[in-house]
Design an enzyme around this catalytic site. Structure first.
Site, PDB file in Angstrom:
ATOM      1  N   GLU A 245       0.890  -1.170   0.000  1.00 38.54           N
ATOM      2  CA  GLU A 245       0.000   0.000   0.000  1.00 38.54           C
ATOM      3  C   GLU A 245       0.921   1.211   0.000  1.00 38.54           C
ATOM      4  O   GLU A 245       1.463   1.584   1.041  1.00 38.54           O
ATOM      5  CB  GLU A 245      -0.898  -0.028   1.231  1.00 38.54           C
ATOM      6  CG  GLU A 245      -1.868  -1.205   1.263  1.00 38.54           C
ATOM      7  CD  GLU A 245      -3.117  -0.964   0.417  1.00 38.54           C
ATOM      8  OE1 GLU A 245      -3.525   0.211   0.280  1.00 38.54           O
ATOM      9  OE2 GLU A 245      -3.683  -1.940  -0.113  1.00 38.54           O
ATOM     10  N   CYS A 279      -2.293   9.107   2.913  1.00 44.82           N
ATOM     11  CA  CYS A 279      -1.867   8.556   1.618  1.00 44.82           C
ATOM     12  C   CYS A 279      -2.848   8.894   0.499  1.00 44.82           C
ATOM     13  O   CYS A 279      -2.463   8.977  -0.660  1.00 44.82           O
ATOM     14  CB  CYS A 279      -1.667   7.050   1.720  1.00 44.82           C
ATOM     15  SG  CYS A 279      -3.079   6.186   2.430  1.00 44.82           S
TER      16      CYS A 279
END
Lengths: 524, 489
Positions: A245, A279
């Protein structure tokens, strides 16, 4: 070293629940114990625990998940205090952005686990019409979870929920950068979860490297692309599958016809949450020059509304995690025009909510993921140029489009790629558990959340149970291979019979016959 | 620029034009591929004959038939696979459009293997084309003749820029692996698999690795031994044992070992005649290197059937080894040849323990009439796939994912799995800019009251499907009541 066994159900010993030692493993461990690193020992213990089979039964998994839930609710204060020290988040903010999502994930997992773990029957064909054909989810073994510092609880424990649900053991390595959260995790988690199956290992770069030398059955990493490559390289040595990720520059296109007041509200929120250290934060804005000033004004209003006139003193405005990142983010300002904010205080790692205008593709702030409270606005002539601009760069983790025009939105979807796409809002896809959360290209590989996480950390094993009868049907495949046999093989393999439709047709015919019969009797 | 670099750049440029995306293009290319298989049957068969000594019917049965099936399936289902996939809504997304959109990844690298050169090289290509990608096809150089046919003839049927065939050996493959791809699909052995993954890591390229291992075959003493052995014999000696999912070795109780041997002997004779060397349906080992590798494995075991060989033609007879020990040479690596070791175990428990000591295999076979035994083995072991009471055939069940786990690989394909694994499944959430009031609970300043509402919306998981059904039922009940009432009046 005795070759370790990797599968469940092989009851060698039940280390946590009995006092019966297993000679083989204790022997090997004491023999090599002194030369084993702490990380090696932890991983071996987790593997041993996994091999007892105790992480497999559904009841056990649900029990552990409920304990994790209890940990979050009972230790709310400890978690909030740690996050306050790490990222200057308030207690409510920590709950909203970190633990609420975790609670939701645990609830879904507990509710759906039986369904997820059950055999999944698949469509039959002419050749398998009498057989049992299904996909059986199975645990992989020992999973390594490497967390990040920006949402230390969410991104470290959410993969753990998936790992536990899937029946694995998991070594949890929280980020050392969010040091207070890591400490709380290390001290308190073992009081709630099985400490051999789910150990917490703290440490820095060298401890992480030592962990990465060990053999795992899956590695789940959240962080940046540079380290992501190293993780994948380390995993390659053991043929370990990975979920990465990562991040990137998530673009945010604002159509000039959109309701700017609402759009900018949502963008402001999405950007400055956690001081931009998200993110999936909208990294930069793309819009036409004609609305740039309006956008700046609306964002200014929202900043004041959310963070008051003096964000520095406002408790719901965060801080940059450390000096290194503070300096990194501040240096990105070079060469760009500050339209809002820009002030900072190094001693506190404080950077004001900042908007940069008339930014160009070549400026410093556009060279890397910002991961901070700077919001550049890059002007483009329209959606065509926006799409081109986006496609010149690496595929981002998220892509945002603000427009009232559905056609425009579909066009952006069709002509770009990204982990996910959200129209008319920011961040919220993270909480839609039915959507897979993950990147593509440089923003990552694999995905999780809810069943996607369960599936990602399972092996979906193909199972075909046939019988030893009807051997004559197999004659077509045995040598000597003749044209006639081949003809039959072609028939069975190529004929695409829709068995479900056949069944429906048969059922319909039956009903019609019955209806005709009843009507006839009734009319007499 | 190297030749490989040029081919990849050309493929990427072609992909960026967007022409591999439209459904019509993908279907046309797939149909062209199908035409290629039918029109060039002869060239394909001749190449296989030279590479592996397979008969024409054998080639069709084991190589091209499966491909045709996959193409037919892909063409039929493509519109369904490609369409947006709506997902379950929750309270917060009840008025939004929420779905998963499959998208092409970009340029895929497909590295084929030599044992079923057409099947394992073209089947991933079918998935790549169906998913809208470009694909660089690198057939194995070991099956020399087939690689040449692929290189010469494929470009005459499918878009040569989008789907170039690049032949070559180790250094050409290494050069290819230095380029950047959006997915690398490798079929072969674990050693090279690690190198492929390492190379992919440098570009953060996701991979599918179809590797191998020693696929165990447990024969329960209570099963119908003649039929079991017939199926095992077929599964083992097809392609001279050079099948990634061939039953590598047998585990059975000592009391049935002789019976098993007898039945296998009978089946070998029935399939390959008294003299397999002259039977057109019995294959050859691919080359001298593998011939020597396999023959060396017989050194420390007892040969019960076969054992004879002819190095000049790379012929090894269908061979069975009995009373094989766990530390014998033949048990140290994947055989990938026509040697079938039998190891005796005291029962299914010992068999399970034995299997679990090794790496997770690509396939696991269990022959037993007892469902409980079968389910026990499934529950207590792991493998890519598991097949009870037959060998190999799970390969042709397109509804099942085909792939390994652990050392036997990662990722899967066949049917829709090929499509999904070579696509990006993008999460899409389309909201509206209205109802902004609802969002107040997430904006600062964060208060306990706002948090309460957030908790309600995020944690409450009403089953919207069930609610919908209940509502429908209520409406039908009311309508029925009204109708009945009127009718009874």
């Amino acid at each position: 070293m005795a070759k370790l066994q990797y599968y469940t159900g092989v009851v060698l010993e039940s280390s946590a629940y009995s006092n019966i030692p297993c000679p083989l493993f204790y022997q090997s461990l004491t023999q090599y114990g002194s030369s084993m690193s702490r990380e090696q020992l932890v991983v071996e213990r987790a593997r041993r625990a996994f091999q007892t089979g105790m992480s497999k039964p559904l009841k056990f998994r649900v029990h552990q998940l409920k304990n994790l839930h209890r940990f979050i609710t009972e230790r709310r204060k400890d978690i909030a205090d740690a996050v306050k020290k790490d990222l200057n988040k308030t207690e409510h903010s920590t709950e909203l952005f970190e633990t609420l999502g975790l609670e939701g994930e645990i609830d879904v997992a507990v509710e759906r686990l039986a369904e997820w773990a059950a055999p999944r029957p698949v469509e039959k064909s002419l050749l398998t019409i009498l057989d049992e054909v299904y996909i059986q989810p199975e645990p992989l073994g020992v999973v390594l979870i490497i967390g990040a510092w920006n949402y230390p609880w969410a991104v470290t424990l959410q993969p753990l929920v998936a790992a536990i649900a899937a029946g694995n053991a998991a070594v949890v390595k929280p980020s050392e950068v969010s040091s207070h959260s890591a400490k709380v995790m290390e001290e308190l988690l073992p009081l709630y979860l099985d400490k051999e199956l789910y150990p917490v290992v703290c440490g820095g770069v060298s401890e992480t490297q030592e962990l990465l030398r060990q053999r795992f059955d899956h590695i789940f990493y959240t962080g940046n692309s540079t380290v992501g490559k190293l993780v994948m390289e380390a995993a390659a040595r053991h043929l370990t599958p990975v979920t990465l990720e990562l991040g990137g520059k998530s673009p945010c296109y604002i159509d000039k016809d959109v309701d700017l007041r609402v759009a900018c509200r949502r963008i402001t929120w999405g950007k400055f949450v956690n001081c931009g250290q998200t993110c999936i934060a909208p990294d930069y804005i793309l819009c036409e020059p004609s609305i740039q000033n309006r956008v700046v004004e609306e964002i200014r209003k929202c900043i004041t509304e959310f963070y008051t006139d003096d964000p520095k003193t406002f408790e719901d405005y965060g801080r940059i995690i450390n000096q290194r990142h503070f300096q990194r983010v501040m240096s990105l300002l070079e060469g760009s025009t500050v339209a809002i904010g820009g002030d900072s205080d190094q001693s506190q790692c404080y950077i004001a909510p900042t908007v940069l205008k008339d930014v160009t593709g070549g400026s410093k702030v556009m060279q890397e993921e910002i991961f901070g409270p700077l919001l550049p606005i890059v002007t483009v002539s329209g959606v065509d140029e926006a799409i081109q601009f986006i496609n010149e760069r690496e595929k981002p983790l998220a892509l945002y489009v603000f427009s009232p025009d559905n056609k425009l939105i579909r066009r952006v979807i069709a002509e770009t790629s990204s982990g996910a796409l959200v129209a008319n809002d920011c961040l919220v896809h993270f909480t839609v558990s039915a959507l897979p959360f993950g990147g593509v290209g440089n923003s990552g590989m694999g995905r999780y959340h809810s069943q996607h996480g369960f599936d990602q950390l399972s092996h979906l094993r193909a199972c075909l149970i046939k019988k030893l009868n009807l051997e004559d049907a197999n004659a077509m495949r045995y040598p000597p291979h003749t044209a006639k046999k081949l003809g039959w093989a072609r028939f069975f393999l190529l004929k695409q019979v829709n068995l479900r439709r056949l069944r429906r047709m048969a059922l319909l015919a039956l009903f019609s016959a019955m209806a005709a019969f009843i009507v006839q009797r009734f009319l007499r | 620029m190297s030749r490989e670099q040029k081919a990849v750049e050309c493929a990427r440029k072609a992909f960026l034009t967007g022409r591999s995306k439209p459904l019509e293009h993908r279907i046309r290319q797939l149909k062209n591929l199908q035409r290629f298989l039918l029109e060039r049957e002869k060239e394909i068969a001749e190449a296989i004959k030279k590479d592996l000594n397979k008969s024409e019917a054998g080639t069709q049965l084991y190589e091209t038939l499966g491909l045709e099936g996959e193409i037919v399936l892909a063409v039929k289902k493509l519109a369904e696979w490609v369409a947006p996939r709506p997902v379950e809504k929750n309270l917060l997304t009840i008025s939004d459009t929420v779905y998963i959109q499959p998208e092409p990844l970009g340029v895929v690298l497909i590295i084929g293997a030599w044992n079923y050169p057409w099947a394992v090289t073209i089947q991933p290509l079918i998935g790549a084309i169906a998913a809208g990608n470009a694909a660089v096809v690198k057939p194995s150089e070991v099956c020399v003749h087939t690689a040449k046919v692929m290189e010469d003839l494929l470009p005459a049927y499918i878009d040569k820029e989008l789907y170039p065939v690049v032949t070559g050996g180790v250094s050409e493959t290494q050069e290819l692996l230095r380029q950047r791809f959006d997915h690398v699909f490798y079929t072969g052995n674990s050693m090279v698999g690690k190198l492929v993954m390492e190379a992919a890591a440098k570009h953060l390229t996701p991979i599918t690795l179809e590797l191998g291992g020693k696929s165990p075959c447990y024969i329960d003493k209570n099963c119908d031994i003649p039929i079991a052995c017939r199926r095992v014999t077929w599964g083992k000696y097809s392609n001279c044992g050079q099948t990634c999912i061939a039953p590598d070795y047998i585990l059975c109780e000592p009391s049935i070992q002789d019976r098993v041997l007898e039945e296998i002997k009978k089946s070998i004779k029935a399939f390959y005649t008294e003299d397999p060397k002259t039977c057109p349906d019995y294959g050859r080992i691919i080359n001298q290197r593998h011939f020597k590798r396999i023959m060396a494995m017989t050194e420390d075991s007892t040969i019960a059937i076969g054992g004879d060989s002819d190095e000049s033609t790379c012929y090894i007879a269908p061979t069975v080894l009995k009373d094989v020990q766990v530390n014998s040479k033949v048990m140290q690596e994947e055989i990938f040849g026509p040697l079938l070791p039998i190891l005796t175990v005291s029962g299914v428990d010992e068999a399970i323990n034995f299997i679990n000591k090794g790496e997770k295999p690509l396939a696991l076979y269990i022959f037993s009439p007892d469902d409980k035994v079968i389910k026990k083995v499934i529950a207590e072991t792991s493998s890519g796939g598991v097949l009870a009471n037959d060998c190999l055939v799970h390969y042709s069940v397109s509804a099942l994912p085909f792939g390994g786990v652990g050392n036997s690989g990662m990722g899967s394909y066949h049917g829709k799995f090929s499509f999904d694994n070579l696509s990006h499944l993008r999460g899409c959430l389309i909201k509206q800019l209205k109802m902004e009031g609802v969002n107040d609970m997430r904006y600062p300043p964060h208060t306990a009251k706002k948090l309460f509402w957030a908790r309600f919306f995020i944690l409450k998981n009403p089953d919207l499907g069930w609610l919908g059904r209940m509502t429908l039922l209520a409406i039908i009940a009311v309508v029925a009541a009204v109708v009945l009432q009127r009718y009874l009046q």
